[in-house]
Design an enzyme around this catalytic site. Structure first.
Site, mmCIF file in Angstrom:
data_model
loop_
_atom_site.group_PDB
_atom_site.id
_atom_site.type_symbol
_atom_site.label_atom_id
_atom_site.label_comp_id
_atom_site.label_asym_id
_atom_site.label_seq_id
_atom_site.Cartn_x
_atom_site.Cartn_y
_atom_site.Cartn_z
ATOM 1 N N LYS A 71 38.656 29.074 119.078
ATOM 2 C CA LYS A 71 37.658 30.133 119.272
ATOM 3 C C LYS A 71 38.268 31.485 119.662
ATOM 4 C CE LYS A 71 33.745 27.193 120.544
ATOM 5 N NZ LYS A 71 32.616 27.005 121.459
ATOM 6 N N GLY A 134 32.046 27.144 136.710
ATOM 7 C CA GLY A 134 32.969 27.093 135.574
ATOM 8 C C GLY A 134 33.217 28.486 135.033
ATOM 9 N N GLY A 136 35.253 28.776 131.863
ATOM 10 C CA GLY A 136 35.918 28.548 130.580
ATOM 11 C C GLY A 136 35.165 29.228 129.442
ATOM 12 N N TYR A 225 26.544 17.518 127.157
ATOM 13 C CA TYR A 225 25.417 16.749 126.587
ATOM 14 C C TYR A 225 25.799 15.309 126.265
ATOM 15 C CZ TYR A 225 27.640 18.184 122.222
ATOM 16 O OH TYR A 225 28.558 18.422 121.233
HETATM 17 N N1 LIG Z 1 26.135 22.296 124.760
HETATM 18 C C1 LIG Z 1 26.962 23.011 124.027
HETATM 19 O O1 LIG Z 1 26.646 23.501 122.937
HETATM 20 C C2 LIG Z 1 28.351 23.275 124.561
HETATM 21 C C3 LIG Z 1 29.053 24.421 124.149
HETATM 22 C C4 LIG Z 1 30.330 24.653 124.694
HETATM 23 C C5 LIG Z 1 30.884 23.736 125.591
HETATM 24 N N2 LIG Z 1 30.162 22.637 125.944
HETATM 25 C C6 LIG Z 1 30.717 21.677 126.935
HETATM 26 O O2 LIG Z 1 31.009 22.388 128.113
HETATM 27 C C7 LIG Z 1 32.167 21.864 128.758
HETATM 28 C C8 LIG Z 1 33.151 22.985 128.995
HETATM 29 O O3 LIG Z 1 33.558 23.526 127.750
HETATM 30 P P1 LIG Z 1 34.476 24.837 127.648
HETATM 31 O O4 LIG Z 1 34.710 25.093 126.204
HETATM 32 O O5 LIG Z 1 33.929 25.934 128.491
HETATM 33 O O6 LIG Z 1 35.850 24.269 128.300
HETATM 34 P P2 LIG Z 1 37.059 25.064 128.928
HETATM 35 O O7 LIG Z 1 37.169 26.435 128.380
HETATM 36 O O8 LIG Z 1 38.231 24.143 128.823
HETATM 37 O O9 LIG Z 1 36.649 25.197 130.510
HETATM 38 C C9 LIG Z 1 36.563 24.057 131.313
HETATM 39 C C10 LIG Z 1 35.971 24.415 132.658
HETATM 40 O O10 LIG Z 1 35.826 23.203 133.411
HETATM 41 C C11 LIG Z 1 36.489 23.358 134.673
HETATM 42 N N3 LIG Z 1 37.047 22.095 135.126
HETATM 43 C C12 LIG Z 1 37.786 21.210 134.417
HETATM 44 N N4 LIG Z 1 38.133 20.166 135.192
HETATM 45 C C13 LIG Z 1 37.606 20.393 136.431
HETATM 46 C C14 LIG Z 1 37.615 19.687 137.650
HETATM 47 N N5 LIG Z 1 38.251 18.513 137.785
HETATM 48 N N6 LIG Z 1 36.951 20.208 138.707
HETATM 49 C C15 LIG Z 1 36.321 21.388 138.595
HETATM 50 N N7 LIG Z 1 36.276 22.124 137.465
HETATM 51 C C16 LIG Z 1 36.913 21.625 136.386
HETATM 52 C C17 LIG Z 1 37.575 24.378 134.391
HETATM 53 O O11 LIG Z 1 38.028 24.926 135.617
HETATM 54 P P3 LIG Z 1 39.508 25.534 135.730
HETATM 55 O O12 LIG Z 1 39.421 26.944 135.214
HETATM 56 O O13 LIG Z 1 39.795 25.450 137.181
HETATM 57 O O14 LIG Z 1 40.431 24.662 134.916
HETATM 58 C C18 LIG Z 1 36.815 25.361 133.502
HETATM 59 O O15 LIG Z 1 36.005 26.193 134.270
HETATM 60 C C19 LIG Z 1 32.688 20.755 127.826
HETATM 61 O O16 LIG Z 1 32.213 19.523 128.310
HETATM 62 C C20 LIG Z 1 32.046 21.085 126.485
HETATM 63 O O17 LIG Z 1 31.853 19.933 125.698
HETATM 64 C C21 LIG Z 1 28.912 22.402 125.476
#
Ligand SMILES: NC(=O)c1ccc[n+]([C@@H]2O[C@H](COP(=O)([O-])OP(=O)(O)OC[C@H]3O[C@@H](n4cnc5c(N)ncnc54)[C@H](OP(=O)(O)O)[C@@H]3O)[C@@H](O)[C@H]2O)c1
Length: 280
Positions: A71, A134, A136, A225
């Site tokens: 992305k 979060g 990310g 989800y």
């Molecule tokens: N519903 C939808 O359409 C949709 C769209 C996008 C994403 N998602 C879901 O959203 C989630 C995040 O996606 P993303 O793309 O934003 O991922 P990402 O960019 O990798 O960000 C991950 C986030 O999770 C935090 N995190 C990971 N492990 C953790 C822990 N043990 N304790 C506390 N915080 C933790 C990270 O914190 P740090 O910065 O400290 O590492 C960061 O803020 C995924 O499960 C993804 O499948 C869903």
């Protein structure tokens, strides 16, 4: 648009990609709207991203979605970046233009807001403080979209503070960073809580956040989800908070992409939701 001499094509580019529900979703809409075409998973490693994106026009693709890890990287390759995608700092949708050039969009935040409005029609972004956990990719899109909807106070909490600071600075507006250790206190007086971390996802522990200080009226949403009801949403429901799950965000972000590629704005219907839910 339906082209009698053309088979419509789009896909989702990522690594890994086979878990993506997007092919089911877009192929359902292609069939529903009587369009001859297909939406496929495109397993592309980061080192192949440029060649794969540049091949889209030659192959006759209308465009593609982007998922992990493409992305952000794609922004360096494509020809045009929509202003919203630029503000978010990532693209989740590529459109092949008539002249074969590539434009990048980000529909994730729009999908998030549409889903909340679908599930909680009286929701307003300016109803009170919003706690976003979060920082990310998902959080970036959501924070920018909440600001665009008039959010007056966003409290951003992330395990890694530097990432939250960077997002707050990039997004601009009324976003304050709350230290991870103070996350329970951040819920004081909040009108909404959003989990954008991967915590609570299948195979991951639940989000470590006691809800005691959250008013029972506050809306609690999760963008994870799988499972549909995360431990956070279950805990919120048990104490009487209204909840919104993450599946609808996935469904709604796909609508403007389908329209950009194929000329029809499809709907998120109970049938579609049930079909995707059955795959979770
Ligand atoms: N519903 C939808 O359409 C949709 C769209 C996008 C994403 N998602 C879901 O959203 C989630 C995040 O996606 P993303 O793309 O934003 O991922 P990402 O960019 O990798 O960000 C991950 C986030 O999770 C935090 N995190 C990971 N492990 C953790 C822990 N043990 N304790 C506390 N915080 C933790 C990270 O914190 P740090 O910065 O400290 O590492 C960061 O803020 C995924 O499960 C993804 O499948 C869903």
């Amino acid at each position: 648009m339906a082209h009698p001499d053309r088979f419509l094509m789009a896909g989702v580019m990522g690594w890994p990609v086979m878990h993506s529900r997007s092919p089911k979703l877009h192929n359902y809409w292609l069939q529903k709207h009587g369009l001859a075409g297909v939406y496929v998973p495109l397993a592309v490693r980061i080192e192949g991203l440029q060649a794969a994106l540049r091949a889209l026009p030659a192959l006759g693709f209308s465009g593609c979605n982007l998922t992990i890890p493409h992305k952000v990287e794609a922004l360096k390759i494509i020809d045009r970046i929509d202003p919203l995608a630029r503000r978010i700092g990532a693209a989740n949708c590529i459109v092949v233009e008539q002249d074969g050039s590539l434009t990048g969009y980000n529909n994730d935040g729009w999908g998030y807001v549409e889903n909340v409005l679908d599930r909680a029609p009286n929701w307003k972004a300016d109803a009170g403080p919003i706690v976003v956990v979060g920082a990310g990719g998902g959080a970036r899109a959501i924070v920018v979209s909440l600001l665009d909807r008039g959010a007056r106070e966003i409290r951003l909490v992330n395990r890694t503070a530097a990432r939250a600071e960077e997002l707050a600075k990039h997004a601009g507006g009324p976003v304050s960073v709350v230290p991870w250790d103070d996350r329970a206190k951040a819920l004081d007086g909040a009108a909404m809580l959003i989990n954008t971390t991967s915590q609570g996802m299948v195979g991951q522990p639940a989000l470590d956040l006691p809800l005691d200080r959250l008013t029972p009226k506050a809306l609690v949403s999760d963008i994870v989800y799988t499972p549909l009801e995360t431990p956070l949403l279950a805990a919120a429901r048990l104490r009487g908070n209204p909840t919104v799950d993450g599946l609808g965000m996935l469904l709604h972000q796909a609508r403007p992409a389908f329209r950009a590629w194929f000329g029809v704005l499809p709907d998120v219907t109970p049938d579609l939701r049930a079909m995707i839910e059955a795959t979770l």
